[in-house]
Design an enzyme around this catalytic site. Structure first.
Site, PDB file in Angstrom:
ATOM      1  N   MET A 176      25.341   6.711   1.346  1.00  0.00           N
ATOM      2  CA  MET A 176      25.081   7.943   1.854  1.00  0.00           C
ATOM      3  C   MET A 176      25.289   7.955   3.509  1.00  0.00           C
ATOM      4  O   MET A 176      25.898   8.803   4.033  1.00  0.00           O
ATOM      5  CB  MET A 176      23.624   8.490   1.469  1.00  0.00           C
ATOM      6  CG  MET A 176      23.363  10.278   2.005  1.00  0.00           C
ATOM      7  SD  MET A 176      24.908  11.197   1.142  1.00  0.00           S
ATOM      8  CE  MET A 176      23.377  12.079   0.223  1.00  0.00           C
ATOM      9  N   GLU A 209       1.001  -1.181  -0.211  1.00  0.00           N
ATOM     10  CA  GLU A 209       0.129   0.026  -0.177  1.00  0.00           C
ATOM     11  C   GLU A 209       0.767   1.121  -0.039  1.00  0.00           C
ATOM     12  O   GLU A 209       0.274   2.383  -0.731  1.00  0.00           O
ATOM     13  CB  GLU A 209      -1.023   0.114   1.243  1.00  0.00           C
ATOM     14  CG  GLU A 209      -2.115  -0.961   1.274  1.00  0.00           C
ATOM     15  CD  GLU A 209      -1.822  -2.096   1.661  1.00  0.00           C
ATOM     16  OE1 GLU A 209      -0.584  -2.606   1.857  1.00  0.00           O
ATOM     17  OE2 GLU A 209      -2.597  -3.128   1.687  1.00  0.00           O
ATOM     18  N   PHE A 265     -11.563  -6.825  14.171  1.00  0.00           N
ATOM     19  CA  PHE A 265     -10.522  -7.126  13.333  1.00  0.00           C
ATOM     20  C   PHE A 265     -10.111  -6.286  12.379  1.00  0.00           C
ATOM     21  O   PHE A 265     -11.111  -5.627  11.617  1.00  0.00           O
ATOM     22  CB  PHE A 265     -11.129  -8.748  12.893  1.00  0.00           C
ATOM     23  CG  PHE A 265     -10.253  -9.151  11.668  1.00  0.00           C
ATOM     24  CD1 PHE A 265      -9.001  -9.585  12.072  1.00  0.00           C
ATOM     25  CD2 PHE A 265     -10.712  -9.284  10.318  1.00  0.00           C
ATOM     26  CE1 PHE A 265      -8.094 -10.050  11.074  1.00  0.00           C
ATOM     27  CE2 PHE A 265      -9.436  -9.661   9.359  1.00  0.00           C
ATOM     28  CZ  PHE A 265      -8.559 -10.348   9.620  1.00  0.00           C
ATOM     29  N   GLN A 266      -8.915  -6.051  12.029  1.00  0.00           N
ATOM     30  CA  GLN A 266      -8.514  -4.998  11.164  1.00  0.00           C
ATOM     31  C   GLN A 266      -9.014  -3.522  11.401  1.00  0.00           C
ATOM     32  O   GLN A 266      -9.104  -2.772  10.263  1.00  0.00           O
ATOM     33  CB  GLN A 266      -8.733  -5.598   9.605  1.00  0.00           C
ATOM     34  CG  GLN A 266      -7.703  -6.737   9.372  1.00  0.00           C
ATOM     35  CD  GLN A 266      -7.816  -7.128   7.938  1.00  0.00           C
ATOM     36  OE1 GLN A 266      -8.594  -6.765   7.186  1.00  0.00           O
ATOM     37  NE2 GLN A 266      -6.781  -7.897   7.507  1.00  0.00           N
ATOM     38  N   LYS A 283     -17.485   0.189   6.239  1.00  0.00           N
ATOM     39  CA  LYS A 283     -18.347  -0.885   5.304  1.00  0.00           C
ATOM     40  C   LYS A 283     -19.456  -0.382   5.207  1.00  0.00           C
ATOM     41  O   LYS A 283     -20.144  -0.438   3.937  1.00  0.00           O
ATOM     42  CB  LYS A 283     -17.659  -2.241   5.522  1.00  0.00           C
ATOM     43  CG  LYS A 283     -17.843  -3.229   4.586  1.00  0.00           C
ATOM     44  CD  LYS A 283     -17.538  -4.463   5.144  1.00  0.00           C
ATOM     45  CE  LYS A 283     -17.794  -5.440   3.977  1.00  0.00           C
ATOM     46  NZ  LYS A 283     -17.631  -6.983   4.434  1.00  0.00           N
TER      47      LYS A 283
HETATM   48  C1  LIG Z   1      13.140   4.713   4.504  1.00  0.00           C
HETATM   49  C2  LIG Z   1      14.272   5.356   4.942  1.00  0.00           C
HETATM   50  N1  LIG Z   1      15.143   4.560   5.811  1.00  0.00           N
HETATM   51  C3  LIG Z   1      16.357   5.020   6.072  1.00  0.00           C
HETATM   52  C4  LIG Z   1      16.892   5.988   5.481  1.00  0.00           C
HETATM   53  C5  LIG Z   1      18.277   6.517   5.921  1.00  0.00           C
HETATM   54  N2  LIG Z   1      19.103   6.521   4.705  1.00  0.00           N
HETATM   55  C6  LIG Z   1      19.283   7.777   3.821  1.00  0.00           C
HETATM   56  S1  LIG Z   1      20.314   7.325   2.561  1.00  0.00           S
HETATM   57  C7  LIG Z   1      20.492   5.857   3.041  1.00  0.00           C
HETATM   58  C8  LIG Z   1      21.098   4.818   1.886  1.00  0.00           C
HETATM   59  C9  LIG Z   1      20.559   4.749   0.634  1.00  0.00           C
HETATM   60  O1  LIG Z   1      21.264   3.761   0.152  1.00  0.00           O
HETATM   61  P1  LIG Z   1      20.818   3.406  -1.629  1.00  0.00           P
HETATM   62  O2  LIG Z   1      19.805   3.323  -1.937  1.00  0.00           O
HETATM   63  O3  LIG Z   1      21.774   2.241  -1.859  1.00  0.00           O
HETATM   64  O4  LIG Z   1      21.696   4.772  -1.908  1.00  0.00           O
HETATM   65  P2  LIG Z   1      23.124   5.193  -1.963  1.00  0.00           P
HETATM   66  O5  LIG Z   1      23.479   6.342  -1.141  1.00  0.00           O
HETATM   67  O6  LIG Z   1      24.055   4.009  -1.765  1.00  0.00           O
HETATM   68  O7  LIG Z   1      23.453   5.829  -3.487  1.00  0.00           O
HETATM   69  C10 LIG Z   1      19.890   5.453   4.104  1.00  0.00           C
HETATM   70  C11 LIG Z   1      19.850   4.359   4.632  1.00  0.00           C
HETATM   71  C12 LIG Z   1      16.118   6.629   4.628  1.00  0.00           C
HETATM   72  N3  LIG Z   1      16.381   7.880   3.876  1.00  0.00           N
HETATM   73  N4  LIG Z   1      14.605   6.118   4.329  1.00  0.00           N
END
Ligand SMILES: Cc1ncc(C[n+]2csc(CCOP(=O)(O)OP(=O)(O)O)c2C)c(N)n1
Ligand SMILES: [Mg+2]
Lengths: 560, 172
Positions: free
Chosen positions: A473, A54, A116-117, A166
């Site tokens: 990152m 979702e 439920f739900q 519902k």
């Molecule tokens: C849902 C979510 N969880 C954690 C983060 C924290 N976060 C920001 S960038 C990142 C790494 C992203 O990894 P990837 O998609 O492989 O991108 P890269 O930086 O390696 O290009 C994380 C864990 C986030 N922004 N969103």
């Protein structure tokens, strides 16, 4: 209200409003409590896109809305269906994207009984929706649904949720669809206050180093034409926020690109040197300002926004102006005289030459270089959806956007997993345009099940996956702020993404060497259907420029 | 700085949650909040006393105005207005001190509304200063329980802060 309306179920009445609003697509996922809506949806010509989770229904609706300028629509069931929506709704809320979400709810008689739900989804989403409704009386349903579309798409846009028990959806409904929306507590201000408009025109006239700073509000209000006209008329450079990418063509001399912690050097310096900063549909987010007390130290700040609560929230404002950016710029254009700022533009040229955007060190294939090639090969005209991570910043810095509604990214919430479903929404909105997803191995794995949705929909989509086997990152943050103690960032069990694409029936390509880049991009541009290019890059890449915590925008770390 | 906000809202379920949630979510300090129906049954009025500097108060007002269910908001602190609060207070009162307590009640023009063997319930209305003063005067006898409504307020003279006063939702 006089005319007679035939009795139909609440669910049927919802469909009538959807059709009256011109809804063509609904993104959703069914379940018991929302089946009355699905039962009626099947009777209409509205196309339903069955997603895999979702959250992605909201992301896809958001990608559709941002690309098309129309309101996205989602359906989900009660309980877990509804709670799965939450991240999607919060993402849309932070970026002011118009989405209307319908959730099924347990029957009215059971609401409040931990049935439920059952979850209190209206309670849960109060802080992340522009407004929401729990419908208790079927006769109110047509009005509420009509209001939901109105609220979502006017003023500062945002998500609106309608929770329908519902029994309400199944109950006979006599009420007609109201012709007009009357909300005594909701009257957005569109036109600028004449006195404030004159004051802004005066500030612009007095300014010797004006800077226009365009955000998502410019795109939301379709003001890009007026912005260009104004910039040229008064010869003022234009910088954008992340959400504002595409609001001003980057291939023109007055464009500076993105401002912020990873902003372009020239844009960041311009903020620090300008004597007038005109924020247009921006929020002055902390990722834009850097250390707030050091932000734009020489500038008077004018702030134009349709949401009065944004003005004066983060930065001191010398001239507030509430209104729709299109209306305000149009009104302003009638008041300002043509002007020239040769010294300022000369200074900008020097900044641009002294501080070019460079990559720094890296591995064999440079992601920045790949994105530059993509920008050239698509002439800055493709729709680029992104995920969140280093790749998002490279996509923001190195592509070169030339049109609004072509950069689709979770900017305010920074939601990993946004990219693929948003790209699907974008591809459905604009089948005539090339749509690329620029993603990372971490982000893609948050929503890659949607490859199945993409295949089912028969869309054409190109996925450029930068695989560094890590959350690079986060690695970068640990490098700069946590002594390089790299923790919880390494993936050792990533799938073979090329074969993953193939097992969905998509085309998979891999880039491991620089000379493979252009042929792979060219091939993807020719393919119909889904093409995934896995581009192997080094986890040691860094996003530059980088403004460290507490520093001013011009105190950027740049690659050696 | 304490400000008194008079807020007209839709008389609908959930409105109080939206308003109260906004205060806690954004870290604003609510001093008191009183809510009730107005002369128009579809509209309720909230009287909110909020504490904060100028910038915070401005944000509070703007954020409240953003709620779809908020119809009109006025900061009436600087307008001449009647502000009242109702307090019920239960004090220890054995027969030996009852006379003294009744004198205090008279001075504050409060009323005794319940008598038990060793305690009294006193009802008082007034502005916050008067209510505080009464509470302080009764403290030596031993206060068992205090219930206060929070402030409600109305502009003096013929002026109103109703819908007809301005009719738009942007406050003034
Ligand atoms: C849902 C979510 N969880 C954690 C983060 C924290 N976060 C920001 S960038 C990142 C790494 C992203 O990894 P990837 O998609 O492989 O991108 P890269 O930086 O390696 O290009 C994380 C864990 C986030 N922004 N969103
Ligand atoms: Mg990665």
């Amino acid at each position: 209200m006089g005319q007679e309306t035939k009795v139909r179920t609440g669910a049927r009445a919802v469909m009538e409003v959807l059709q009256a609003e011109g809804v063509e697509l609904v993104f959703g996922y069914p379940g018991g409590a929302v089946l009355p809506l699905y039962h009626e949806l099947a009777q209409t010509s509205i196309h339903h896109i069955l997603v895999r989770q979702e959250q992605n229904a909201v992301h896809a609706a958001s990608g559709y809305a941002r690309t098309s300028g129309r309101t996205g629509v989602c359906f989900a069931t009660s309980g877990p269906g509804a709670t799965n929506l939450v991240t999607g709704i919060a993402t849309a809320y932070m970026d002011s994207v118009p989405v209307v979400i319908f959730t099924g709810q347990v029957p009215t008689s059971m609401v409040g009984s931990d049935a439920f739900q059952e979850t209190d989804i209206t309670g849960i989403t109060i802080p992340i929706t522009k407004h929401n409704y729990l419908v208790k009386d079927v006769e109110e349903l047509p009005r509420i649904v009509k209001e939901a579309f109105y609220i979502a798409s006017t003023g500062r846009p945002g998500p609106v949720l309608v929770d329908i028990p519902k029994d309400v959806a199944l109950a006979p409904c006599q009420a007609p669809i109201p012709e007009k929306v009357e909300l005594r507590g909701y009257k957005p201000t569109y036109h600028g206050h004449p006195g404030q408009l004159r004051a802004l025109a005066r500030l612009l006239k007095e300014s010797r180093r004006p800077l226009l700073f365009a955000g998502g509000g410019v795109i939301a209000s379709g003001a890009e034409g007026y912005l260009q006209e104004l910039a040229e008329k008064i010869q003022a450079p234009v910088a954008t926020s992340l959400t504002g990418l595409g609001a001003f063509p980057e291939d023109t001399p007055l464009s500076l690109g993105m401002v912020g912690l990873h902003g372009k050097p020239c844009a960041n310096h311009a903020v620090m040197e300008c004597d007038l900063l005109v924020g247009l549909g921006v929020r002055f987010d902390d990722r834009v300002t850097g250390a707030i007390e050091k932000f734009a130290p020489r500038a008077r700040i004018a702030h134009v926004d349709i949401d009065p609560a944004e003005i004066g929230k983060n930065v001191r404002v010398d001239l507030p102006l509430v209104g729709d950016i299109s209306c305000v710029l149009k009104e302003l254009l009638a008041l300002v005289e043509p002007a020239e700022h040769p010294e300022w533009l000369e200074r900008i040229k020097i900044l641009r030459n002294n501080y070019p955007l460079t990559y720094g060190r890296g591995g064999e294939v440079r992601p920045q270089w790949v994105i530059e090639r993509l920008g050239e090969m698509t002439r800055g005209r493709a729709i680029i959806a992104t995920d969140v991570g280093q790749h998002q910043m490279w996509a923001a810095l190195f592509y070169g956007y030339t049109e609004p509604r072509t950069f689709i990214s979770s900017c305010g919430l920074g939601t990993m997993g946004y990219g693929l479903p948003a790209a699907i929404g974008a591809a459905l909105a604009r089948p005539d345009r090339q749509v690329w997803l620029i993603t990372g191995d971490g982000s893609l794995q948050m929503s890659m099940a949607e490859l199945g949705t993409a295949i089912e929909q028969g869309i054409s989509l190109k996925v450029l996956l930068f695989n560094n086997q890590s959350l690079a990152m986060v690695r970068q943050l640990q490098h700069f702020y946590y002594e390089g103690r790299y923790t919880a960032i390494k993936f050792t069990g990533n799938p073979d993404f090329v074969r993953l694409a193939e097992c969905y029936g998509a085309t998979g390509l891999r880039i491991a060497k620089q000379e493979e880049v252009v042929p792979a991009l060219a091939r993807a541009m020719q393919e119909d259907g889904i093409t995934l290019i896995e581009c192997l890059i080094s986890e040691e890449e860094m996003v530059y420029p980088m403004v460290l915590n507490g520093a001013a925008l011009n105190e950027m770390l740049l690659p050696e | 700085m304490k400000r008194t906000l008079s807020v007209l809202v839709e008389n609908r379920p959930g409105v109080l949650t939206r308003v109260a949630g906004l205060f806690s979510r954004r870290g604003y300090n609510i001093d008191s909040l009183a809510v009730g129906r107005t002369e128009n049954p579809t509209i309720s009025r909230m009287t909110i006393v909020v504490d904060g500097d100028e910038q915070i108060i401005e944000q509070v007002c703007k954020q409240l105005n953003k709620l779809i269910d908020v119809i009109k908001l006025s900061d009436i602190t600087d307008d001449p207005h009647v502000g009242r609060e109702l307090m019920l207070i239960k004090v220890n009162a054995d027969p030996a001190v009852r006379g003294e307590i009744m004198q205090i009640v008279d001075i504050f023009r409060a009323r005794i509304v319940d008598i038990a063997r060793n305690s009294l319930i006193i009802e008082a209305t007034g502005d916050a200063d008067k209510i505080d003063a009464l509470e302080n005067s009764l403290r030596p006898f031993g206060i068992r329980e205090v219930v206060r409504t929070g402030k409600i307020a109305m502009l003096r003279g013929a002026k109103t802060k109703g819908m007809e006063a301005s009719g738009d939702g942007t406050g003034d």
